[in-house]
Design a protein around this motif. Sequence first.
Motif, PDB file in Angstrom:
ATOM      1  N   LEU A 126       1.323  -1.095   0.232  1.00 36.28           N
ATOM      2  CA  LEU A 126      -0.204   0.127  -0.143  1.00 36.28           C
ATOM      3  C   LEU A 126       0.545   1.424   0.067  1.00 36.28           C
ATOM      4  N   LYS A 184      -2.598  -1.060  -3.658  1.00 38.99           N
ATOM      5  CA  LYS A 184      -3.581   0.429  -3.644  1.00 38.99           C
ATOM      6  C   LYS A 184      -2.784   1.402  -3.332  1.00 38.99           C
ATOM      7  N   VAL A 186      -3.619   5.278  -1.118  1.00 39.26           N
ATOM      8  CA  VAL A 186      -4.758   5.121   0.497  1.00 39.26           C
ATOM      9  C   VAL A 186      -3.602   6.888   0.011  1.00 39.26           C
ATOM     10  N   GLU A 194      -4.954   1.913   7.541  1.00 40.02           N
ATOM     11  CA  GLU A 194      -5.260   0.585   6.984  1.00 40.02           C
ATOM     12  C   GLU A 194      -4.530  -0.427   6.884  1.00 40.02           C
TER      13      GLU A 194
END
Length: 263
Positions: A126, A184, A186, A194
């Motif tokens: 991430l 991903k 964020v 997260e």
Amino acid sequence: MNTETILYEVADGVAKITLNRPDKLNSFTVQMHGELAEAIKAARTDESVRCLLITGAGRGFCAGQDLGDRAVSPGGEAPDLAESLEKRYNPLIRSIADLEMPVICAVNGVAAGAGANLAFACDIVLAARSASFIQAFCKIGLVPDSGGTWSLPRLVGPARAAALMLTGEKVPADKAADWGMIWKAVDDEALAEEAEALAKHLATQPTAGLALIKRALKETWTNTLDQQLNLERDLQSLAGRTRDYQEGVDAFMNKRQPAFVGK
């Protein structure tokens, strides 16, 4: 753990390693390599740890090698960079790849050179939207290392990998996610929460089975279809004998939450 260049903590089944040289964008030194190796070993041997999370302190994730730690001057004796890879970078990447638990990387800022390839060695990446990835080796006449020439073509394809390695172009987090380079991107302020929530979730899952999934994914790059089908058969045989498989089925049949133990 008594360390100066990293932070190491364990809670809720998650070992968290924070690269902690923020004034140097968490670039690698010999000392950091040693402390990072000890932290990964501690996570591997601690039976309470079922997921590893790696991140950085400050505004960067990792800027790669600290060039001041192995400074060279024109006309001076050339350093043996093969020794650096053989003793430090290659064992680091192998130790992450061989961990029988999920490894999450939360890229909080720039990830350059070996820093980018450290992230790509992890299972799930991430990144904060302000983060970026740079194959910076070409800018100082070096070859991408730390597994980058292996991982990046598999993530984004040979054409993009070649262009990124030959130009050193910066890839923002959103584009990295679109290209499949990472899982991903964020919002910056949401990254830590997260990533930690994901790590805690994975730590509660049937991690013996997750380790077998990691093995299947690793071997698929060198197997034929027939070999991979046979591997799936063999790994499924192992998975079906775990306590967690029995627990998962029983929980499903009785409509309750499973309590996995990682065995």
